[in-house]
Design a protein around this motif. Structure first.
Motif, mmCIF file in Angstrom:
data_model
loop_
_atom_site.group_PDB
_atom_site.id
_atom_site.type_symbol
_atom_site.label_atom_id
_atom_site.label_comp_id
_atom_site.label_asym_id
_atom_site.label_seq_id
_atom_site.Cartn_x
_atom_site.Cartn_y
_atom_site.Cartn_z
ATOM 1 N N ASP A 180 68.315 78.764 58.048
ATOM 2 C CA ASP A 180 68.305 79.621 59.235
ATOM 3 C C ASP A 180 67.998 78.848 60.513
ATOM 4 O O ASP A 180 67.988 79.426 61.606
ATOM 5 N N GLY A 181 67.753 77.538 60.397
ATOM 6 C CA GLY A 181 67.494 76.719 61.568
ATOM 7 C C GLY A 181 66.153 76.945 62.222
ATOM 8 O O GLY A 181 65.901 76.440 63.325
ATOM 9 N N GLN A 182 65.246 77.649 61.536
ATOM 10 C CA GLN A 182 63.962 77.990 62.144
ATOM 11 C C GLN A 182 62.837 77.026 61.778
ATOM 12 O O GLN A 182 61.822 76.968 62.471
ATOM 13 N N TYR A 183 63.015 76.284 60.695
ATOM 14 C CA TYR A 183 61.948 75.406 60.222
ATOM 15 C C TYR A 183 62.489 74.020 59.896
ATOM 16 O O TYR A 183 63.672 73.842 59.594
ATOM 17 N N LEU A 184 61.572 73.073 59.924
ATOM 18 C CA LEU A 184 61.867 71.695 59.560
ATOM 19 C C LEU A 184 60.989 71.318 58.381
ATOM 20 O O LEU A 184 59.782 71.575 58.394
ATOM 21 N N PHE A 185 61.593 70.714 57.355
ATOM 22 C CA PHE A 185 60.848 70.214 56.201
ATOM 23 C C PHE A 185 60.798 68.694 56.282
ATOM 24 O O PHE A 185 61.799 68.043 56.593
ATOM 25 N N PHE A 186 59.627 68.135 56.002
ATOM 26 C CA PHE A 186 59.360 66.727 56.247
ATOM 27 C C PHE A 186 58.571 66.179 55.075
ATOM 28 O O PHE A 186 57.592 66.798 54.640
ATOM 29 N N THR A 187 58.997 65.021 54.527
ATOM 30 C CA THR A 187 58.299 64.458 53.371
ATOM 31 C C THR A 187 57.331 63.359 53.790
ATOM 32 O O THR A 187 57.649 62.511 54.606
ATOM 33 N N ASN A 188 56.150 63.398 53.213
ATOM 34 C CA ASN A 188 55.133 62.365 53.394
ATOM 35 C C ASN A 188 54.809 61.772 52.026
ATOM 36 O O ASN A 188 54.335 62.484 51.128
ATOM 37 N N GLY A 189 55.064 60.471 51.830
ATOM 38 C CA GLY A 189 54.728 59.818 50.575
ATOM 39 C C GLY A 189 53.233 59.620 50.418
ATOM 40 O O GLY A 189 52.469 59.709 51.397
ATOM 41 N N GLU A 190 52.800 59.318 49.184
ATOM 42 C CA GLU A 190 51.348 59.192 48.944
ATOM 43 C C GLU A 190 50.828 57.785 49.223
ATOM 44 O O GLU A 190 49.653 57.493 48.964
ATOM 45 N N ARG A 191 51.713 56.924 49.797
ATOM 46 C CA ARG A 191 51.344 55.613 50.310
ATOM 47 C C ARG A 191 50.764 54.690 49.243
ATOM 48 O O ARG A 191 49.913 53.845 49.533
ATOM 49 N N GLN A 192 51.168 54.871 47.993
ATOM 50 C CA GLN A 192 50.673 54.055 46.869
ATOM 51 C C GLN A 192 49.156 54.155 46.715
ATOM 52 O O GLN A 192 48.495 53.222 46.256
ATOM 53 N N LYS A 193 48.622 55.329 47.062
ATOM 54 C CA LYS A 193 47.178 55.557 46.960
ATOM 55 C C LYS A 193 46.834 56.578 45.881
ATOM 56 O O LYS A 193 45.660 56.932 45.715
ATOM 57 N N PHE A 194 47.839 57.122 45.175
ATOM 58 C CA PHE A 194 47.646 58.037 44.061
ATOM 59 C C PHE A 194 46.999 59.360 44.488
ATOM 60 O O PHE A 194 47.671 60.375 44.644
ATOM 61 N N ASP A 195 45.667 59.368 44.631
ATOM 62 C CA ASP A 195 44.897 60.594 44.791
ATOM 63 C C ASP A 195 45.271 61.461 45.992
ATOM 64 O O ASP A 195 45.142 62.689 45.915
#
Length: 389
Positions: A180-195
């Motif tokens: 619907d063009g109303q939201y943006l989805f964005f991925t953030n990796g866990e930076r090789q920090k696991f927890d």
């Protein structure tokens, strides 16, 4: 067994093929931990497409098509290029902020805003240094052209991963807009920090939902439980592909550890398990319980072990390859392949794995329905794939 945070320091040094580190040319052979899986497409009549080289780049990372069939292409070191449809003209786009290109970092995804034809807005992501270390940042600018030159005006930082941490791996940074063009989805990796993937206060190891201006708009149920207000799903590792299908389902792919690459159907509020469970193991040989041991956590729709080292992801909607409409296509890095996943509603199974002879960082669909792939590393080519015959 869940890895303690202290092990992240050792793991950061292990930026192996499966974690998508850009090699220098020529591409190295896959490591023992990244043995390519069998190639159904190659054993059942060969590839059904012909390949034509369009252009060459220096470590390209992502691309997107403009309405007039030109392309914006990002390069890892921090350049964005406006490329003619035939690939013969590459115009540098000015106005890109300096990025931190160490390790897996650099200038990353680039996606046109909803309504680009009117607003000329471009969203992009990059790794940057800041307080506490480094992290992935979401930005937006307005594409302006004049006299054969191009620039992003009014570049604005919309969102940055939290917290910034040490290290140069698993930034992720993929962008997708809701239908619907109303939201943006964005991925953030866990930076090789696991927890951090399980830490409710961190955005690391998460799929985020934001407004078009970068304001948190995560799953309300998670927000009520004390999660960062941008979090949509959690328990992820290195999320390098994100795309909606025509039914509004959100598909994501991510690199597992030593084995266990995944394709997931992203649902709000769900925990996808990392590092509690995975279909792979830690690089140091320690076991991680399989997904099947924790049915309360969301399992992948497809997983690979040995790995494919997934790069970009699209849902194919074109007519050039009608037999593949609605399926997923993934770039294979260590597997040096183009991978097809057969989709049936909200179910998915492995399809073809086509050998490409080079690490594939990105895959896109052209305006004519052709498939376009970007090879990884220095001298990486943009290839156009069209049906044979």
């Amino acid at each position: 067994m869940r890895a303690p945070l202290a092990l992240a320091v050792a793991a950061t040094a292990l930026i192996a093929c499966n974690d998508g580190a850009a090699p220098s040319a020529p591409s190295p052979a896959p490591s023992q931990n990244a043995t390519p899986t069998p190639t159904p497409g190659a054993t059942s009549g060969g590839v059904p497409f012909q390949t034509a080289a369009v252009a060459t780049f220096d470590a390209p990372w992502a691309m997107t098509f403009l309405p007039d069939a030109r392309m914006l292409v990002t390069q890892k070191a921090g350049q964005m290029l406006l490329v003619s449809a035939d690939g013969k003209t590459k115009t540098p786009v000015a106005g890109i902020p300096a990025v931190d290109g160490a390790g897996q970092g650099g200038l990353m995804d680039v996606v046109l805003a909803p309504g680009f034809a009117q607003n000329r807005q471009v969203y992009f992501s990059a790794s940057m240094a800041g307080s506490g270390g480094k992290g992935v940042v979401l930005m937006r600018g307005t594409l302006a052209e004049s006299g054969g030159s191009a620039k992003l005006d009014n570049v604005t930082e919309l969102f940055r991963a939290t917290p910034f941490v040490s290290g140069d791996g698993h930034y992720s940074g993929r962008i997708a807009f809701s239908p619907d063009g109303q939201y943006l989805f964005f991925t953030n990796g866990e930076r090789q920090k696991f927890d951090p993937a399980q830490d409710p206060k961190a955005t690391l190891g998460k799929v985020l939902r934001l407004t078009l201006d970068g304001k948190p708009a995560g799953d309300p149920g998670l927000t009520q439980k004390g999660f960062h207000p941008a979090v949509w799903s959690y328990g992820h590792r290195n999320l390098l592909g994100l795309a909606f299908d025509q039914s509004g389902n959100l598909w994501e792919q991510e690199m597992g550890p030593k084995g266990g690459d995944e394709v997931n159907l992203i649902l709000p509020g769900r925990n996808y398990g990392y590092p509690i469970v995975s279909d792979g193991d830690h690089y140091d040989g320690r076991d991680i319980p399989d997904h099947k041991t924790r049915p309360d956590l969301e399992a992948p729709k497809v997983s690979w072990n040995p790995v494919i080292s997934p790069g970009g992801l699209i849902v194919y909607t074109g007519n050039a390859f009608p037999q593949w409409k609605g399926d997923l296509f993934i770039g294979g890095l260590s597997s040096e392949s183009l991978v097809r996943v057969d989709v049936n509603g909200t179910s998915a199974t492995k399809g073809d794995q086509f050998p490409m002879g080079r690490r594939i960082r990105e895959v896109e669909q052209g305006p004519d329905g052709a498939l376009y792939v970007l090879e990884d590393g220095e001298g990486g080519r943009l290839l156009k794939l069209t049906p044979k015959g």
